[in-house]
Structure formats: structure tokens, C-alpha cells
Write a protein that holds these residues in place. Sequence first.
Motif, mmCIF file in Angstrom:
data_model
loop_
_atom_site.group_PDB
_atom_site.id
_atom_site.type_symbol
_atom_site.label_atom_id
_atom_site.label_comp_id
_atom_site.label_asym_id
_atom_site.label_seq_id
_atom_site.Cartn_x
_atom_site.Cartn_y
_atom_site.Cartn_z
ATOM 1 N N VAL A 175 0.755 -1.326 -0.018
ATOM 2 C CA VAL A 175 0.021 0.365 -0.084
ATOM 3 C C VAL A 175 1.207 1.130 0.089
ATOM 4 O O VAL A 175 2.135 1.367 0.562
ATOM 5 C CB VAL A 175 -1.262 -0.072 1.474
ATOM 6 C CG1 VAL A 175 -1.310 1.213 1.127
ATOM 7 C CG2 VAL A 175 -2.271 -0.836 1.392
ATOM 8 N N VAL B 98 -3.999 -0.529 -2.601
ATOM 9 C CA VAL B 98 -3.474 -1.875 -1.571
ATOM 10 C C VAL B 98 -2.378 -2.485 -1.972
ATOM 11 O O VAL B 98 -1.751 -2.460 -3.051
ATOM 12 C CB VAL B 98 -5.100 -2.507 -2.336
ATOM 13 C CG1 VAL B 98 -6.606 -1.933 -1.778
ATOM 14 C CG2 VAL B 98 -5.209 -2.690 -3.097
ATOM 15 N N LEU C 10 -5.374 -8.710 -4.822
ATOM 16 C CA LEU C 10 -5.516 -8.275 -3.201
ATOM 17 C C LEU C 10 -5.071 -9.411 -2.518
ATOM 18 O O LEU C 10 -5.164 -10.877 -2.449
ATOM 19 C CB LEU C 10 -7.578 -7.946 -2.970
ATOM 20 C CG LEU C 10 -7.228 -6.217 -2.541
ATOM 21 C CD1 LEU C 10 -7.463 -6.368 -4.120
ATOM 22 C CD2 LEU C 10 -8.782 -5.866 -1.541
ATOM 23 N N ASP D 30 -7.117 -3.090 3.319
ATOM 24 C CA ASP D 30 -6.576 -2.565 3.155
ATOM 25 C C ASP D 30 -8.031 -1.380 2.587
ATOM 26 O O ASP D 30 -8.097 -0.181 2.303
ATOM 27 C CB ASP D 30 -5.468 -2.914 1.814
ATOM 28 C CG ASP D 30 -4.405 -2.853 2.144
ATOM 29 O OD1 ASP D 30 -4.010 -3.842 1.342
ATOM 30 O OD2 ASP D 30 -3.657 -3.101 3.224
ATOM 31 N N VAL D 31 -9.091 -2.058 1.794
ATOM 32 C CA VAL D 31 -9.603 -1.198 1.546
ATOM 33 C C VAL D 31 -10.480 -0.367 2.724
ATOM 34 O O VAL D 31 -11.176 0.777 1.617
ATOM 35 C CB VAL D 31 -10.840 -2.516 0.976
ATOM 36 C CG1 VAL D 31 -12.387 -1.813 -0.111
ATOM 37 C CG2 VAL D 31 -10.413 -3.056 -0.153
#
Lengths: 125, 361
Positions: free
Chosen positions: A49, A69, A102, A107-108
Motif C-alpha cells: 500500500v 492496496v 489483493l 486495505d479497502v
Amino acid sequence: MSEMKYTETHEWIKLEDDIAIIGITSHAQELLGDLVFVELPKPGSRFDVGQEFGVVESVKAASDVYAPVSGTIISVNSALDDNPSLINEDPEGKGWLVKIRLENPDDVQKLLSWDSYQQTMAEEH
Amino acid sequence: MTEKTPLYACHLAAHAKMVPFHGWEMPLHYGSQIDEHHAVRKHAGIFDVSHMTVLDILGPGGRAFLRKLLTSDIDKIPHMGRALYTCLCNELGGILDDLIVYQRSPDNYRLILNSATRNTDLAWIQSKAYGFSVNLHERPELAMIAIQGPEALNIALKVLSPAEADAVSTLNFFECVDVERRFFARTGYTGEDGLEIIVPKEEAKTLWDSLIEGGAKPCGLGARDTLRLEAGLMLYGQDMDTSTTPLESGLSFTIHWEPLERDFIGMGALLSQKREGVPRKMVGLVLDEGGILRAGQSVIIPGLPNGVITSGTWSPTLQKSIALARVPAATGTVASCEIRSKILPVRVVKPRFVKQGTVLI
């Protein structure tokens, strides 16, 4: 969930299960002007990220693009080699940059909604 | 507090992206600077250049004064109604500005100077005019529009009055003519054929609109920069300034050395530099692979000190990046550039890439 999310650094991200499609926002392409060159990573490369994964260059300026991400690049938009102006024409569609698998669905959570993204831009001015 | 040209409202109405430019609000582009660039090379584009400084030098002493002031000898202008591109230098041979001087009559010269250097230019010229029988008239009440491209003359001839069209149709390159309150010159900053038209500012909007109706496309500063770079034309303040001489800027051709008695301002310093050997020169660079050359990047030459890119961009006509660079005089054809921490080879060429739509390199 295929809702669009955004970053403060003007990337957008569209999720389809564990695949994220990433590009730069309409606001970003407008700031940059006519895009003439795009540098994208090789499929298989991995990014954290916030790590810079590519560059988009306009006549005016070069702009780094940052991974929203963590994950591995599974494909890049090769149409941009010959036609970087796709990013100006359709920044959130045909002008997509990369697809990432991903690593960490959490991370979203840190990404911005459209409203929050608009808010950060308003604060910039 | 930025200034606005008489065409400001036209630019807003055409949805131009406006930017501050040396104290003026100017159009950067009207949607796509690349489309505007192509329009000029293939058809015709118009530029609002009203921000530039128009200085008329009137009186019987004008000729003697300009022979002292400029690197070019205006005695060499072959007839009335003719222009010359030249440099204004200080006593050290450093360039104060580049400009075009139009010889309208034996006691009437028009200088078009860069807008960024307006104050220093006017102060300098004023101070050097002492002792010459001249009147200096800045003309801020005038607007200037450039129409450039292979169709520029055709469009202009359709749009101008019969008397104007008649006069303009006789102009060769670098010639100029006055028709009543309007001034027409077959000069420009794009490498294409075309006109620069100076009119009273009340007439600017009508002329602008009629040229668009005639088929010309409004073009902004972005296209202006990519066009002039392709044409190998220098930008004062970027490619040269007071720390560089015409000899180091690819502008030796503006210097007339004879007769020595002319002793124009800076001649002594320039002669010394010529005698000792000019240490630097301007070259063109072409990057054949992807990436963009930009001002300030280093030019690495085997066995010699680094040069520097003075202007770089992406060339819409060549579809690759080009640049102008100042490098050691002994530089050959081999060089590389440092672009964002990568070293990429570049081709070293003459500093001119496109001439009237034809690729030279």
C-alpha cells in the motif's frame, strides 16, 4: 462489491472479489492535461500500500501513481502504450492502468468514498 | 494583480483553462493542447499574443540608436516594410531579450519584446536612448493576434477587408505593412507560415471571432510551447538569459560584426568570447524511447562536463520527446540524459526539428 473507492493521491479503485482495477481519476487527468507516456509495472510484480507502481506523464508534468492496496499485478492495460490519451478520454473506464490481486481485504477500509474524496479536494484549494 | 488581454472574455467563453503568465491571465489550452498543436501544423490556429510589449521608436535618430542597441545592424534591412529577428545585449554580451524589429519607415521602427522582460527592457532602452533624437512610444492600447499554419494566409485573406487583403497578399516572409490603424507582419513563433496582426484593442474581439469563423482554431500557451520547440525557436528566460551570450545560444546569426565602428552594446565582450573560443553551444536532443526530456535535466557527455536541458517536451509531430540543451562546445553526437534517476541515450541533432510541417531530424 464493485463500488468505486478513491485515494487522496487521485487513484480510483474498483473491486471485483479479490481483484482490484486501478486508474487515475478524472480530476487527476484534468490537472495533468494531454497524457503522452505511461510507465506500468510487469505482471507478477508485488506492491505494498502506498508504494509507487507506475508513472503517467503529460506534456506538462510527470505524476507517480501509488498502489491503493497491497497485492500482485495480474495484468496491465497495454492499450495505453500506443494510446495514452485513453486516460484523458475515459479515465475511469478504458483508461484503467492495472489489475491487482489483493493480499489483504482490510486495505479497502482505508480507502475514500466519493464524498470523502471530494472533501479532500475541496480542502486542497 | 494579473492583467487581462482584450480577448479575455473570448477565452472564457471558449472554456479555456486560464493560467497566470508573467502577470497576465492567459489561456493554457481550450481542451487539448495536442489537438491545437496538430491544427497549426495541418491547418491554422490563432493565438492571443496581446500580452507582448509593442514599442515604437520614432524620430530621425531611430536608425542610429538601434544600430547601437541591437546585435543586428538594421542598416542591413534591405527595404522598408521588412523585419529582423535580433538580440538586445548588455555590455558583457549577456542577452537581455530577443525580439523582432520591424522597419516601417526610415524614422519608424516597431519592436515586439517579451512580456516577461517588459520592465527591464523599457528601462534599459530608455536609458540607452539618451543623446539620440528619438521618441519611445509603448503601445498598450494595441492587441495582437497571430494566425499560423498552412491555411493561415488563405483564411486571413478571406476575412480581411479588400484593402487589407490586397496589402497582405504582397507580403513575403518577414515583411510587414500598415493598413490604416492595423499592422500586418508575415512572422510568427511556430515554424509555420502565417501572420501577426496588431490592431486597436477595440477591434480585437471582432477579428478573433471572424478568424475562427474562417476556420482557424484557438490555441493556447501549451501548444505555443510545443510548436516553437519543434521549430527550434528559443524562449527567453528559459533557453537564454543574461548569463548567456548569443554565441552560446545558437544565435550567432543575429550578430553583424561588420562594420566594427558600429560598436553595438556588448560587441567588445562578444568579440573576446569569439576569439577565446565559445565554451558552450546549443543542440537539439531526441529521445527515441519512451519518457519525457524536461528543462533542468543533466546531459551526460563522454569525457566532457555535463550539459543541461534548457527546454524539453513531448513533440506531437514527432510523437517522441525532444529538447534544446546547452552543452560543452566539443560535444559530438553521443549523449545521454538523466531522467528521474534513469540514464537514457539521446540523439544529438541540430536544434531544429520541424520546418513547415516537415520533420527534419
